[in-house]
Design a protein around this motif. Structure first.
Motif, PDB file in Angstrom:
ATOM      1  N   GLU A  85       2.075  -6.594   5.054  1.00 51.23           N
ATOM      2  CA  GLU A  85       2.990  -5.639   4.449  1.00 51.23           C
ATOM      3  C   GLU A  85       3.114  -4.412   5.350  1.00 51.23           C
ATOM      4  O   GLU A  85       2.176  -4.055   6.079  1.00 51.23           O
ATOM      5  N   TYR A  86       4.268  -3.789   5.277  1.00 44.43           N
ATOM      6  CA  TYR A  86       4.547  -2.629   6.135  1.00 44.43           C
ATOM      7  C   TYR A  86       5.467  -1.714   5.344  1.00 44.43           C
ATOM      8  O   TYR A  86       6.634  -2.025   5.133  1.00 44.43           O
ATOM      9  N   ALA A  87       4.948  -0.583   4.889  1.00 42.75           N
ATOM     10  CA  ALA A  87       5.706   0.283   3.989  1.00 42.75           C
ATOM     11  C   ALA A  87       6.645   1.267   4.677  1.00 42.75           C
ATOM     12  O   ALA A  87       7.730   1.536   4.161  1.00 42.75           O
ATOM     13  N   SER A 141      13.712  -3.514  -0.742  1.00 40.25           N
ATOM     14  CA  SER A 141      12.669  -3.365  -1.755  1.00 40.25           C
ATOM     15  C   SER A 141      12.193  -1.925  -1.750  1.00 40.25           C
ATOM     16  O   SER A 141      12.109  -1.290  -0.691  1.00 40.25           O
ATOM     17  N   ALA A 142      11.852  -1.425  -2.944  1.00 38.94           N
ATOM     18  CA  ALA A 142      11.347  -0.060  -3.044  1.00 38.94           C
ATOM     19  C   ALA A 142       9.964   0.074  -2.431  1.00 38.94           C
ATOM     20  O   ALA A 142       9.521   1.177  -2.106  1.00 38.94           O
ATOM     21  N   ALA A 143       9.262  -1.043  -2.236  1.00 41.24           N
ATOM     22  CA  ALA A 143       7.898  -0.999  -1.729  1.00 41.24           C
ATOM     23  C   ALA A 143       7.828  -0.932  -0.215  1.00 41.24           C
ATOM     24  O   ALA A 143       6.757  -0.712   0.342  1.00 41.24           O
ATOM     25  N   ARG A 144       8.955  -1.132   0.474  1.00 39.57           N
ATOM     26  CA  ARG A 144       8.911  -1.129   1.941  1.00 39.57           C
ATOM     27  C   ARG A 144      10.205  -0.526   2.476  1.00 39.57           C
ATOM     28  O   ARG A 144      11.247  -0.531   1.816  1.00 39.57           O
ATOM     29  N   GLY A 145      10.114   0.005   3.675  1.00 40.59           N
ATOM     30  CA  GLY A 145      11.289   0.637   4.277  1.00 40.59           C
ATOM     31  C   GLY A 145      12.195  -0.316   5.020  1.00 40.59           C
ATOM     32  O   GLY A 145      13.313   0.042   5.376  1.00 40.59           O
TER      33      GLY A 145
END
Length: 425
Positions: free
Chosen positions: A41-43, A119-123
């Motif tokens: 994962e990479y935010a 997605s709101a969880a990642r840029g």
């Protein structure tokens, strides 16, 4: 091409074998032998996403109804960010079977910069999340034993198949380095169908590389794409030549990795993915445009790479998705020659000026005749009224002078002091 490490506990790339290591983020995922392992994962917002700003253009276009063929190692259709956006595709290497799996991971990364879901969880997200990927395998499904060039015959087969399956954009991230009549014909047929062909310029442009001519990027009508880094400078391996029409981010690019998660990737292949995603947006917003008009729009709206563009390294500049979709470009005006101008090689009408002078003289003569007729008519009418006798003009009328006024007449007689005067008998 090995993926770069994003966080600790990701994947160690060791030649042709990917070894999964324990990660605090979750359980170990066993990587198939000789295939790329999962990503992480990479935010944060990646620099390429900040530069191209896909969310700005989404109110106008998201790639709805546009099919983008990605000719690479296949695409992992099971990836969470790609689910529902990847068709079955075709394996052009074996000339049979599907291409919705990806051992190497290269095609999955290119597909990610095109259609990865926001997605709101990642840029990170793709440029055209509503488009559909049509995966076509042109590289052997052999993991990290991934060649940096494609077989022209396989590439021609892949382009022909994609063109007959309704693709509106064909993205070629891996070039061939040999001209081929079969490949040239396949590209020409795709362009004739109104398909935009986007091709990577290749990754052999470094100081110690030969910088060979890439195909199909070097063919007429194809959008050749080079790569730049976060400082808008040419990525070290990006090839350069007249075949570079545009550039796009290609250094340290965050994108989808096979199985799950995200990884980093370099190269002109992922840069071609950014341009293909932009073309998908333009094709939705301006469906009336053909391949040449789409290419002209992308070139006209590109962001100059400092004082370096246009050049053989940067083409027209860095692709700009927002401007490409929203800018109002002037329609090409119909060619109109200057007055008295004749194109070279055509017969010049030397009699034209002489005819013009004659027409002016004739018009002046007719005006003089008309004036003479009007004067003669006036003379005849006046002469007949006087019976052709000479006469002087009548004197002007003299105004009647009013008579001099008399003495004033008093309206009332004043009585002298002392009473009225005595009356006479």
């Amino acid at each position: 091409m090995a993926a770069l490490i994003l966080t600790s506990g990701v994947i160690a790339m060791t030649g042709a074998l990917a070894v999964a290591r324990p990660s605090a983020a979750g359980p170990v995922v066993a990587a198939p032998t000789n295939c790329a392992g999962p990503g992480q994962e990479y935010a944060p917002v990646p620099w390429a996403t900040s530069l191209l700003a896909p969310a700005r253009v989404w109110p106008f276009a998201r790639g709805n109804g546009v099919r983008v063929a990605v000719l690479d190692s296949g695409v992992d259709a099971a990836h969470a960010l790609l689910k529902g956006r990847v068709a079955a595709g075709f394996d052009a290497v074996t000339a049979k079977g599907r291409a919705d799996s990806d051992c190497t991971g290269s095609g999955t990364r290119v597909a990610g910069v095109i259609v990865a879901q926001p997605s709101a969880a990642r840029g990170f997200s793709g440029l055209a999340p509503a488009a559909t990927i049509l995966p076509v395998r042109i590289l052997p499904d052999s993991g990290y034993a991934n060649p940096d060039q494609a077989d022209p015959a396989v590439l021609a087969r892949a382009i022909t198949w994609a063109a007959t399956q309704g693709a509106q954009v064909i993205c070629v991230p891996v070039p061939a380095y040999a001209d081929s009549a079969e490949l040239r014909a396949a590209v020409a047929a795709a362009l004739a169908r109104g398909i935009v062909v986007v091709a990577a310029a290749g990754n052999l442009g470094g100081p110690g590389s030969a910088n060979p001519t890439p195909y199909p990027a070097a063919y007429p009508g194809v959008l050749g794409v080079g790569a730049v880094d976060a400082n808008a400078g040419r990525w070290a391996g990006s090839q350069h030549g007249e075949y570079v029409d545009l550039v796009a981010p290609g250094d340290g690019i965050v994108s989808t990795q096979r199985l799950s998660g995200l990884t980093e990737v370099d190269g002109t292949g992922v840069a071609a993915g950014f341009v293909a995603g932009t073309v998908a947006l333009v094709r939705e917003a301006h469906p009336e445009l053909g391949p040449d008009a789409v290419a002209a729009r992308l070139a006209a709206t590109a962001t100059p790479a400092g004082d370096r563009a246009p050049s053989h390294e940067y083409g027209a500049g860095i692709v700009n998705p927002y401007n490409a979709v929203t800018d109002q470009l002037p329609a090409p005006a119909a060619s109109a020659g200057l007055p008295m101008f004749r194109p070279p090689g055509s017969a010049v009408d030397l009699a034209g000026p002489e005819r013009r002078r004659r027409a002016i003289a004739l018009t002046a003569g007719l005006m003089l005749v008309a004036a003479a007729i009007w004067i003669g008519r006036t003379v005849v009418l006046r002469g007949s009224r006087r019976r052709w006798r000479s006469a002087l003009a009548e004197p002007p009328p003299q105004p009647v002078e009013p008579a001099a006024p008399g003495p004033p007449v008093p309206l009332f007689e004043e009585e002298p002091l002392g009473g009225p005067p005595a009356r006479r008998p």
